[in-house]
Every structure is written in C-alpha cells, then in structure tokens.
Design a protein around this motif. Structure first.
Motif, PDB file in Angstrom:
ATOM      1  N   GLY A  81      -9.253 -11.194  -3.730  1.00 42.34           N
ATOM      2  CA  GLY A  81      -8.588  -9.635  -3.562  1.00 42.34           C
ATOM      3  C   GLY A  81      -8.990  -8.908  -4.764  1.00 42.34           C
ATOM      4  N   LYS A  82      -9.115  -9.564  -5.892  1.00 40.06           N
ATOM      5  CA  LYS A  82      -9.497  -8.732  -7.306  1.00 40.06           C
ATOM      6  C   LYS A  82     -10.691  -8.216  -6.899  1.00 40.06           C
ATOM      7  N   ASP A  83     -11.895  -9.308  -6.560  1.00 41.59           N
ATOM      8  CA  ASP A  83     -13.032  -8.730  -6.284  1.00 41.59           C
ATOM      9  C   ASP A  83     -13.246  -7.613  -5.431  1.00 41.59           C
ATOM     10  N   MET A  84     -12.409  -7.663  -4.132  1.00 39.28           N
ATOM     11  CA  MET A  84     -12.621  -6.626  -3.193  1.00 39.28           C
ATOM     12  C   MET A  84     -12.208  -5.288  -3.913  1.00 39.28           C
ATOM     13  N   ALA A  85     -10.848  -5.247  -4.621  1.00 38.90           N
ATOM     14  CA  ALA A  85     -10.469  -4.057  -4.967  1.00 38.90           C
ATOM     15  C   ALA A  85     -11.570  -3.592  -6.103  1.00 38.90           C
ATOM     16  N   GLU A  86     -12.175  -4.306  -7.091  1.00 38.57           N
ATOM     17  CA  GLU A  86     -13.291  -3.738  -7.729  1.00 38.57           C
ATOM     18  C   GLU A  86     -14.514  -3.253  -6.892  1.00 38.57           C
ATOM     19  N   ARG A  87     -14.902  -3.974  -5.774  1.00 34.78           N
ATOM     20  CA  ARG A  87     -16.035  -3.152  -5.208  1.00 34.78           C
ATOM     21  C   ARG A  87     -15.809  -1.907  -4.428  1.00 34.78           C
ATOM     22  N   LEU A  88     -14.313  -1.688  -4.159  1.00 39.39           N
ATOM     23  CA  LEU A  88     -13.780  -0.565  -3.487  1.00 39.39           C
ATOM     24  C   LEU A  88     -13.383   0.529  -4.344  1.00 39.39           C
ATOM     25  N   GLY A  89     -12.992   0.067  -5.713  1.00 39.82           N
ATOM     26  CA  GLY A  89     -12.564   0.839  -6.741  1.00 39.82           C
ATOM     27  C   GLY A  89     -11.122   1.437  -6.526  1.00 39.82           C
ATOM     28  N   TRP A  90     -10.551   0.426  -5.761  1.00 37.93           N
ATOM     29  CA  TRP A  90      -9.128   0.510  -5.236  1.00 37.93           C
ATOM     30  C   TRP A  90      -8.197  -0.052  -6.487  1.00 37.93           C
ATOM     31  N   GLN A  91      -7.086   0.044  -6.179  1.00 32.07           N
ATOM     32  CA  GLN A  91      -5.994  -0.878  -7.117  1.00 32.07           C
ATOM     33  C   GLN A  91      -5.635  -1.902  -6.260  1.00 32.07           C
ATOM     34  N   ARG A  92      -5.609  -3.296  -6.916  1.00 34.27           N
ATOM     35  CA  ARG A  92      -5.414  -4.261  -6.131  1.00 34.27           C
ATOM     36  C   ARG A  92      -4.248  -4.254  -5.260  1.00 34.27           C
ATOM     37  N   SER A  93      -3.158  -3.595  -5.673  1.00 35.51           N
ATOM     38  CA  SER A  93      -2.121  -3.599  -4.534  1.00 35.51           C
ATOM     39  C   SER A  93      -2.275  -2.937  -3.460  1.00 35.51           C
ATOM     40  N   LYS A  94      -3.348  -2.047  -3.275  1.00 35.62           N
ATOM     41  CA  LYS A  94      -3.650  -1.431  -2.090  1.00 35.62           C
ATOM     42  C   LYS A  94      -4.357  -2.366  -1.091  1.00 35.62           C
ATOM     43  N   VAL A  95      -5.260  -3.288  -1.784  1.00 40.67           N
ATOM     44  CA  VAL A  95      -5.923  -4.243  -1.035  1.00 40.67           C
ATOM     45  C   VAL A  95      -4.809  -5.179  -0.347  1.00 40.67           C
ATOM     46  N   SER A  96      -3.829  -5.520  -1.081  1.00 37.70           N
ATOM     47  CA  SER A  96      -2.575  -6.413  -0.752  1.00 37.70           C
ATOM     48  C   SER A  96      -2.057  -5.928   0.362  1.00 37.70           C
ATOM     49  N   ARG A  97      -1.480  -4.579   0.110  1.00 36.29           N
ATOM     50  CA  ARG A  97      -0.722  -4.062   1.335  1.00 36.29           C
ATOM     51  C   ARG A  97      -1.671  -3.929   2.595  1.00 36.29           C
ATOM     52  N   LEU A  98      -2.837  -3.640   2.519  1.00 41.14           N
ATOM     53  CA  LEU A  98      -3.712  -3.464   3.760  1.00 41.14           C
ATOM     54  C   LEU A  98      -3.450  -4.779   4.470  1.00 41.14           C
ATOM     55  N   GLU A  99      -3.901  -5.810   3.856  1.00 40.89           N
ATOM     56  CA  GLU A  99      -4.191  -7.265   4.143  1.00 40.89           C
ATOM     57  C   GLU A  99      -2.939  -7.722   4.659  1.00 40.89           C
ATOM     58  N   THR A 100      -1.469  -7.373   4.203  1.00 40.94           N
ATOM     59  CA  THR A 100      -0.338  -7.969   4.645  1.00 40.94           C
ATOM     60  C   THR A 100       0.396  -6.910   5.568  1.00 40.94           C
ATOM     61  N   GLY A 101      -0.221  -6.054   6.031  1.00 35.20           N
ATOM     62  CA  GLY A 101       0.191  -5.118   6.935  1.00 35.20           C
ATOM     63  C   GLY A 101       1.417  -4.155   6.657  1.00 35.20           C
ATOM     64  N   LYS A 102       1.554  -3.911   5.288  1.00 35.28           N
ATOM     65  CA  LYS A 102       2.550  -3.243   4.574  1.00 35.28           C
ATOM     66  C   LYS A 102       2.159  -1.610   4.723  1.00 35.28           C
ATOM     67  N   GLN A 103       0.837  -1.451   4.956  1.00 33.93           N
ATOM     68  CA  GLN A 103       0.366  -0.238   4.643  1.00 33.93           C
ATOM     69  C   GLN A 103      -0.641   0.076   5.778  1.00 33.93           C
ATOM     70  N   THR A 104      -0.633   1.250   6.581  1.00 33.28           N
ATOM     71  CA  THR A 104      -1.590   1.538   7.474  1.00 33.28           C
ATOM     72  C   THR A 104      -2.934   2.063   7.101  1.00 33.28           C
ATOM     73  N   ALA A 105      -4.215   1.249   7.497  1.00 29.99           N
ATOM     74  CA  ALA A 105      -5.336   1.713   7.011  1.00 29.99           C
ATOM     75  C   ALA A 105      -5.499   3.121   7.464  1.00 29.99           C
ATOM     76  N   THR A 106      -6.409   3.941   6.898  1.00 30.53           N
ATOM     77  CA  THR A 106      -7.116   5.117   7.418  1.00 30.53           C
ATOM     78  C   THR A 106      -8.373   4.639   7.983  1.00 30.53           C
ATOM     79  N   ALA A 107      -8.995   5.750   8.670  1.00 25.12           N
ATOM     80  CA  ALA A 107     -10.310   5.371   9.281  1.00 25.12           C
ATOM     81  C   ALA A 107     -11.381   5.181   8.088  1.00 25.12           C
ATOM     82  N   ALA A 108     -11.124   6.012   7.124  1.00 24.67           N
ATOM     83  CA  ALA A 108     -12.004   5.944   5.861  1.00 24.67           C
ATOM     84  C   ALA A 108     -11.906   4.589   5.192  1.00 24.67           C
ATOM     85  N   ASP A 109     -10.741   4.099   4.894  1.00 27.68           N
ATOM     86  CA  ASP A 109     -10.468   2.830   4.446  1.00 27.68           C
ATOM     87  C   ASP A 109     -11.219   1.559   5.195  1.00 27.68           C
ATOM     88  N   LEU A 110     -11.093   1.733   6.580  1.00 27.15           N
ATOM     89  CA  LEU A 110     -11.642   0.871   7.342  1.00 27.15           C
ATOM     90  C   LEU A 110     -13.338   0.862   7.091  1.00 27.15           C
TER      91      LEU A 110
END
Length: 280
Positions: free
Chosen positions: A27-56
């Motif tokens: 998750g940390k590697d993915m967040a760095e590649r995307l330039g996101w907070q690690r928490s956003k990656v976690s929320r998307l992967e656990t279904g706690k946040q709805t991804a946007t088309a741009a996120d995908l």
C-alpha cells in the motif's frame, strides 16, 4: 447507503487490491506512485470510499496496466446505476420504503422533480396517498400496511416547511386528471396543490396540454442535490449517480421547465381539472 451499493464498492476495492498485489506493490508503494496519502489507498481498497473515474484511471496507469482501466470503469458504472426491485423492497410492506424516503429528503437541500402521471408524494393528501398505496399493494401482491405507510409519507412532507430546503417540481397536466381515487378525494388533492403555490420553499410548475415541447413528456424522475437521480419504473427503482446521467436528467428537466407555467396560470390549470370532476 444501500447494501447493494456498499457490496459493489467493497468488490471494486478488492479488485484494486488484487491488481496492486499482482504488481508486487504494498500500500505504501502504491500511494507513493500515485502521489496520494496512504489512507486513501486503504479506504479505496476496503470499500470505505467510492473511487472516481479519475482515481481508477490513475490506478491502472500507476500499475502500467491500461487494459484494466475499462474493466474498472465498468464496475464503477455498475455501482452508479443502482437497481432495487420493488418486489424485494415491499416484502414487508410499504412503510419501510416510506421511512427511507423520509431520511433521503431530510438529508437533501435541493430537489428537482418531475411527474407525468401522479401527484408527487411530497404533495399528496392522506386520502389520495391511501388509494395509491392500496392499488400498488394489490398490484405488487405485497403486505398491506397502508395506514403506517400513509403516516410515513405525510411525515416526509415536513421538509416542505424547512426554509433551508428548495423544491422545484414539475407536473404534466395529465396527472391533474388521472382519477386514481374517488372524485371527492381528487378534489381535495387539487385544493392541496393550490395551497402550495406561493410557498417559499416550493416552486410548482405545470406542463400544460397543447404546449410546444422540445421533447416528449417522459417518465417521472427526481434529482437530489444535483448529485443523484432516482427513477421509478413499475418493477424497479434506479439510483443514478454518474455525472453524465445527472447532467442528462438535468437537461431534460430544464427543457420541460421551459414549457411549464407557474403562479396564476398553474392555478387556472388546477382549477380546470377540479371543475371537470363529477362531484354530484
């Protein structure tokens, strides 16, 4: 949030997590590649946040897997077009559905609605609502909890008196003449509509017979806070949340609004429908 929607969001998150793992990233590697907070990656992967088309799109690009973007977008569109069967919703009767609408309207600040065949639930009298609910219970062969459902529908109307809310509602003139209840009850319902004209929170427009239109009258629909659209068919309720769908229904509403009349002109159309009733 519906169970169906949440389940679909969790499933999408699981697919995102699977793609990341296949690429050998944590998750940390993915967040760095995307330039996101690690928490956003976690929320998307656990279904706690709805991804946007741009996120995908960004997710697929970060994994160098552009071919996966179409599948992810398809999953998102499936979430944005939620479908709820009336048969399933009415298993225990109409009360639960009405209670859900009470919550929906309380959480909404601005509503744009259109009905072609029926007086909107927000404006219904108890007697008019009672006949509609009885007819629908018979049609759907669902349990009859009519009085509880009528009371819940009336409770929903409390939002009309909250100054922080705005209701822009259009009705096709035909709904004023559709006799789905005894004439006396219909007369009371039409009187109720007249009483709504001039309310600070309500803008009531009637689309008249014979007026020039740029599209056909269409089916009824409701736009909530310009974020989602609810469409009811005979057997299903759809919730549409994609920006394209909301914009499309917004354009339909705007075109119908161009042909609608308000104020004294709307009053005259309602009075004409009332005068046509056989009250003898």
């Amino acid at each position: 949030m519906s169970t169906d929607f949440q389940s679909a969001r969790v499933a999408l998150g699981a697919r995102l997590r699977e793609l990341r793992a296949e690429a050998g990233l944590n998750g940390k590697d993915m967040a760095e590649r995307l330039g996101w907070q690690r928490s956003k990656v976690s929320r998307l992967e656990t279904g706690k946040q709805t991804a946007t088309a741009a996120d995908l799109d960004a997710w697929a690009q970060a994994l160098d897997a552009p071919a996966e973007a179409a599948d992810l977008q398809s999953r998102l569109r499936g979430m944005e077009s939620q479908q709820r069967s009336w048969r399933r919703q009415l298993t225990k009767g109409h009360r639960a559905v009405q209670d859900r609408y009470v919550v929906e309207y309380r959480q909404t600040a601005t509503v744009r609605g259109y009905e072609a065949t029926v007086i909107p639930g927000l404006f219904q009298t108890p007697e008019y609502a009672r006949h509609l609910l009885i007819h629908n219970a018979e049609l759907m062969q669902s349990p009859r909890d009519t009085e509880a459902a009528v009371n819940a529908r009336m409770q929903r109307q409390e939002v009309l008196y909250q100054p922080s809310k705005t209701f822009n509602v259009l009705i096709w003139e035909g709904a004023l003449h559709a006799l789905v209840c005894p004439a006396e009850a219909m007369a009371g319902q039409l009187d109720r509509l007249v009483g709504l004209i001039g309310m600070s929170s309500v803008s009531l427009g009637i689309v008249p017979f014979g007026v020039q239109l740029t599209l056909t009258p269409k089916h009824g629909f409701w736009i909530f806070d310009e974020e989602r659209v609810i469409v009811e068919t005979i057997n299903t309720e759809f919730t549409l949340e994609s920006g394209e769908d909301v914009a499309l229904y917004g354009r339909v509403w705007d075109r119908l609004d161009e042909s609608a009349v308000r104020g004294p002109q709307a009053h005259r159309l309602i009075a004409r429908a009332r005068a046509a009733l056989d009250l003898s």
